[in-house]
Design a protein around this motif. Structure first.
Motif, PDB file in Angstrom:
ATOM      1  N   ARG A  74      55.076  35.437  39.517  1.00  0.00           N
ATOM      2  CA  ARG A  74      54.722  36.273  38.375  1.00  0.00           C
ATOM      3  C   ARG A  74      53.619  35.588  37.568  1.00  0.00           C
ATOM      4  NH1 ARG A  74      56.268  39.475  40.927  1.00  0.00           N
ATOM      5  NH2 ARG A  74      58.043  40.907  40.757  1.00  0.00           N
ATOM      6  N   LEU A  75      52.521  36.339  37.358  1.00  0.00           N
ATOM      7  CA  LEU A  75      51.369  35.838  36.612  1.00  0.00           C
ATOM      8  C   LEU A  75      51.369  36.459  35.222  1.00  0.00           C
ATOM      9  CD1 LEU A  75      48.690  36.273  39.434  1.00  0.00           C
ATOM     10  CD2 LEU A  75      50.279  34.367  39.068  1.00  0.00           C
ATOM     11  N   SER A  76      51.025  35.667  34.224  1.00  0.00           N
ATOM     12  CA  SER A  76      51.044  36.169  32.849  1.00  0.00           C
ATOM     13  C   SER A  76      50.096  35.344  31.991  1.00  0.00           C
ATOM     14  CB  SER A  76      52.459  36.122  32.266  1.00  0.00           C
ATOM     15  OG  SER A  76      52.932  34.784  32.240  1.00  0.00           O
ATOM     16  N   ASN A  77      49.836  35.888  30.779  1.00  0.00           N
ATOM     17  CA  ASN A  77      49.032  35.193  29.761  1.00  0.00           C
ATOM     18  C   ASN A  77      47.689  34.698  30.314  1.00  0.00           C
ATOM     19  OD1 ASN A  77      51.178  35.544  27.921  1.00  0.00           O
ATOM     20  ND2 ASN A  77      52.117  33.605  28.550  1.00  0.00           N
ATOM     21  N   ALA A  78      47.020  35.587  31.043  1.00  0.00           N
ATOM     22  CA  ALA A  78      45.698  35.227  31.563  1.00  0.00           C
ATOM     23  C   ALA A  78      44.693  35.179  30.419  1.00  0.00           C
ATOM     24  CB  ALA A  78      45.252  36.215  32.626  1.00  0.00           C
ATOM     25  N   VAL A  79      43.859  34.149  30.407  1.00  0.00           N
ATOM     26  CA  VAL A  79      42.843  33.964  29.371  1.00  0.00           C
ATOM     27  C   VAL A  79      41.491  33.842  30.043  1.00  0.00           C
ATOM     28  CG1 VAL A  79      42.027  32.509  27.489  1.00  0.00           C
ATOM     29  CG2 VAL A  79      44.487  32.820  27.848  1.00  0.00           C
ATOM     30  N   ARG A  80      40.546  34.687  29.606  1.00  0.00           N
ATOM     31  CA  ARG A  80      39.181  34.641  30.136  1.00  0.00           C
ATOM     32  C   ARG A  80      38.277  34.052  29.052  1.00  0.00           C
ATOM     33  NH1 ARG A  80      36.984  37.376  34.335  1.00  0.00           N
ATOM     34  NH2 ARG A  80      38.777  38.796  34.387  1.00  0.00           N
ATOM     35  N   GLY A  81      37.619  32.967  29.367  1.00  0.00           N
ATOM     36  CA  GLY A  81      36.778  32.296  28.392  1.00  0.00           C
ATOM     37  C   GLY A  81      35.579  33.132  27.990  1.00  0.00           C
ATOM     38  N   LEU A  82      35.245  33.114  26.706  1.00  0.00           N
ATOM     39  CA  LEU A  82      34.104  33.863  26.173  1.00  0.00           C
ATOM     40  C   LEU A  82      33.234  32.926  25.353  1.00  0.00           C
ATOM     41  CD1 LEU A  82      35.965  37.103  24.967  1.00  0.00           C
ATOM     42  CD2 LEU A  82      34.737  36.765  27.125  1.00  0.00           C
ATOM     43  N   THR A  84      31.027  30.155  24.171  1.00  0.00           N
ATOM     44  CA  THR A  84      30.814  28.797  24.662  1.00  0.00           C
ATOM     45  C   THR A  84      31.836  28.389  25.710  1.00  0.00           C
ATOM     46  OG1 THR A  84      32.151  27.923  22.834  1.00  0.00           O
ATOM     47  CG2 THR A  84      29.771  28.076  22.492  1.00  0.00           C
ATOM     48  N   GLN A  85      32.950  29.132  25.795  1.00  0.00           N
ATOM     49  CA  GLN A  85      33.989  28.864  26.784  1.00  0.00           C
ATOM     50  C   GLN A  85      33.890  29.797  27.997  1.00  0.00           C
ATOM     51  OE1 GLN A  85      36.157  26.292  26.471  1.00  0.00           O
ATOM     52  NE2 GLN A  85      35.104  25.760  24.557  1.00  0.00           N
ATOM     53  N   ALA A  86      32.745  30.444  28.154  1.00  0.00           N
ATOM     54  CA  ALA A  86      32.573  31.383  29.263  1.00  0.00           C
ATOM     55  C   ALA A  86      32.758  30.670  30.598  1.00  0.00           C
ATOM     56  CB  ALA A  86      31.197  32.025  29.191  1.00  0.00           C
ATOM     57  N   GLY A  87      33.532  31.284  31.450  1.00  0.00           N
ATOM     58  CA  GLY A  87      33.809  30.717  32.772  1.00  0.00           C
ATOM     59  C   GLY A  87      35.100  29.931  32.838  1.00  0.00           C
ATOM     60  N   ASN A 113      44.239  26.435  35.765  1.00  0.00           N
ATOM     61  CA  ASN A 113      42.915  26.606  35.169  1.00  0.00           C
ATOM     62  C   ASN A 113      41.857  26.667  36.251  1.00  0.00           C
ATOM     63  OD1 ASN A 113      43.892  26.263  32.379  1.00  0.00           O
ATOM     64  ND2 ASN A 113      44.212  24.127  32.974  1.00  0.00           N
ATOM     65  N   SER A 114      40.798  27.408  35.969  1.00  0.00           N
ATOM     66  CA  SER A 114      39.650  27.484  36.878  1.00  0.00           C
ATOM     67  C   SER A 114      38.390  27.662  36.059  1.00  0.00           C
ATOM     68  CB  SER A 114      39.803  28.641  37.877  1.00  0.00           C
ATOM     69  OG  SER A 114      39.744  29.883  37.198  1.00  0.00           O
ATOM     70  N   PHE A 115      37.260  27.402  36.693  1.00  0.00           N
ATOM     71  CA  PHE A 115      35.977  27.549  36.009  1.00  0.00           C
ATOM     72  C   PHE A 115      35.001  28.257  36.934  1.00  0.00           C
ATOM     73  CE2 PHE A 115      31.672  26.271  34.958  1.00  0.00           C
ATOM     74  CZ  PHE A 115      31.626  26.513  33.600  1.00  0.00           C
ATOM     75  N   MET A 116      34.552  29.448  36.508  1.00  0.00           N
ATOM     76  CA  MET A 116      33.540  30.192  37.248  1.00  0.00           C
ATOM     77  C   MET A 116      33.012  31.297  36.353  1.00  0.00           C
ATOM     78  SD  MET A 116      31.747  30.470  39.953  1.00  0.00           S
ATOM     79  CE  MET A 116      32.634  29.380  41.067  1.00  0.00           C
ATOM     80  N   VAL A 117      31.695  31.360  36.212  1.00  0.00           N
ATOM     81  CA  VAL A 117      31.061  32.360  35.352  1.00  0.00           C
ATOM     82  C   VAL A 117      30.979  33.690  36.101  1.00  0.00           C
ATOM     83  CG1 VAL A 117      28.990  32.920  34.031  1.00  0.00           C
ATOM     84  CG2 VAL A 117      29.775  30.548  34.176  1.00  0.00           C
ATOM     85  N   LYS A 120      33.751  39.020  38.569  1.00  0.00           N
ATOM     86  CA  LYS A 120      34.266  38.995  39.941  1.00  0.00           C
ATOM     87  C   LYS A 120      34.423  37.574  40.449  1.00  0.00           C
ATOM     88  CE  LYS A 120      32.477  43.523  41.328  1.00  0.00           C
ATOM     89  NZ  LYS A 120      31.626  44.253  42.314  1.00  0.00           N
ATOM     90  N   ALA A 121      33.412  36.751  40.212  1.00  0.00           N
ATOM     91  CA  ALA A 121      33.500  35.364  40.672  1.00  0.00           C
ATOM     92  C   ALA A 121      34.612  34.621  39.960  1.00  0.00           C
ATOM     93  CB  ALA A 121      32.158  34.653  40.456  1.00  0.00           C
ATOM     94  N   GLY A 122      34.817  34.918  38.671  1.00  0.00           N
ATOM     95  CA  GLY A 122      35.899  34.281  37.934  1.00  0.00           C
ATOM     96  C   GLY A 122      37.265  34.674  38.460  1.00  0.00           C
ATOM     97  N   ASP A 123      37.433  35.962  38.820  1.00  0.00           N
ATOM     98  CA  ASP A 123      38.710  36.405  39.388  1.00  0.00           C
ATOM     99  C   ASP A 123      38.986  35.714  40.721  1.00  0.00           C
ATOM    100  OD1 ASP A 123      39.140  38.029  37.245  1.00  0.00           O
ATOM    101  OD2 ASP A 123      38.514  39.884  38.234  1.00  0.00           O
ATOM    102  N   LYS A 124      37.953  35.594  41.563  1.00  0.00           N
ATOM    103  CA  LYS A 124      38.138  34.930  42.855  1.00  0.00           C
ATOM    104  C   LYS A 124      38.520  33.469  42.671  1.00  0.00           C
ATOM    105  CE  LYS A 124      35.006  37.825  45.588  1.00  0.00           C
ATOM    106  NZ  LYS A 124      33.783  37.835  46.423  1.00  0.00           N
ATOM    107  N   ALA A 125      37.843  32.796  41.741  1.00  0.00           N
ATOM    108  CA  ALA A 125      38.133  31.383  41.518  1.00  0.00           C
ATOM    109  C   ALA A 125      39.544  31.182  40.977  1.00  0.00           C
ATOM    110  CB  ALA A 125      37.101  30.786  40.568  1.00  0.00           C
ATOM    111  N   LEU A 126      39.959  32.031  40.032  1.00  0.00           N
ATOM    112  CA  LEU A 126      41.302  31.904  39.462  1.00  0.00           C
ATOM    113  C   LEU A 126      42.364  32.207  40.513  1.00  0.00           C
ATOM    114  CD1 LEU A 126      43.053  31.359  36.997  1.00  0.00           C
ATOM    115  CD2 LEU A 126      42.824  33.782  36.375  1.00  0.00           C
TER     116      LEU A 126
END
Length: 222
Positions: A74-82, A84-87, A113-117, A120-126
């Motif tokens: 179960r996945l929850s509390n997803a945070v997408r950086g915006l 200066t925290q983009a990616g 945690n993952s890092f990708m700007v 779509k690329a961010g979803d794949k990395a996460l």
């Protein structure tokens, strides 16, 4: 003296045996995987995590018979950086293993945690980071990449080129126009040509032939 010398190796072997036994107790044979997420998690991430973990489970081979369980992720509390925290993306992951009767036998929670700007690329990395973290925790086969729709990427098969073996009309015309170049060998260049001598006709008149010279008292053939 000998006993004190052997105490350290014996203690190390005891700790190793205890760790192996503990690992054998926690290791399970995962037979089925289900993945879900709350509203904060992208549907693409849920699909890709499910596909990657299912592929890892199918590729896992256990050397001995182990208790068979199902894995509920179960996945929850997803945070997408915006800004200066983009990616910088993250998500909470809860894993529950259930036996054949559906009774939970183990559970674990962690943050990935993952890092990708890029969306779509961010979803794949996460998704890949989550799958790799779960596969490592439960000793599954290595995780393979997945497409954005959650399905495995299809390999590009080359098209048949049987028709390309036939020369086209333009190629046939070009082959007829361009004659092959023949380079003679060195021996062929040094051969002397044979020249035929002219034949003397049988009925040639005697006047064309010079008369033989006869030496006499008054004639000198020199």
């Amino acid at each position: 003296m000998l006993m004190s010398f052997l105490r350290v190796p014996l203690a190390a072997l005891a700790v190793l045996a205890m760790s192996v036994a503990a690992g054998a107790e926690t290791l399970k044979d995962v037979r089925k995987v289900s993945v879900g997420g709350d509203g904060s998690v992208s549907p693409a991430v849920v699909k890709m995590v499910g596909q990657q973990l299912k592929q890892a489970v199918r590729s896992t081979r256990r050397p001995v018979s182990l208790p068979k369980v199902t894995m509920d992720v179960r996945l929850s509390n997803a945070v997408r950086g915006l800004g200066t925290q983009a990616g910088r993306n993250s998500a909470q992951v809860a894993v529950v293993l259930r036996d054949r009767a559906g009774i939970p036998v183990s559970s674990e929670e962690f943050t990935v945690n993952s890092f990708m700007v890029g969306a779509k690329a961010g979803d794949k990395a996460l998704a890949k980071a989550i799958s790799q973290r779960v596969a490592h925790a439960y000793r599954l086969a290595p995780v393979k990449a997945a497409t954005a729709d959650g399905r495995p990427g299809k390999r590009q098969t080359p098209r048949s080129t049987s028709h390309s073996n036939k020369p086209s009309a333009g190629a046939s015309v070009a082959s007829r126009v361009e004659e092959p170049v023949i380079i003679p060998s060195e021996a062929a260049l040094t051969v002397r040509p044979r020249v035929r001598k002219p034949k003397v006709e049988a009925n040639a008149s005697a006047e064309t032939k010079p008369a033989p010279c006869v030496v006499t008292a008054t004639t000198n053939c020199n």
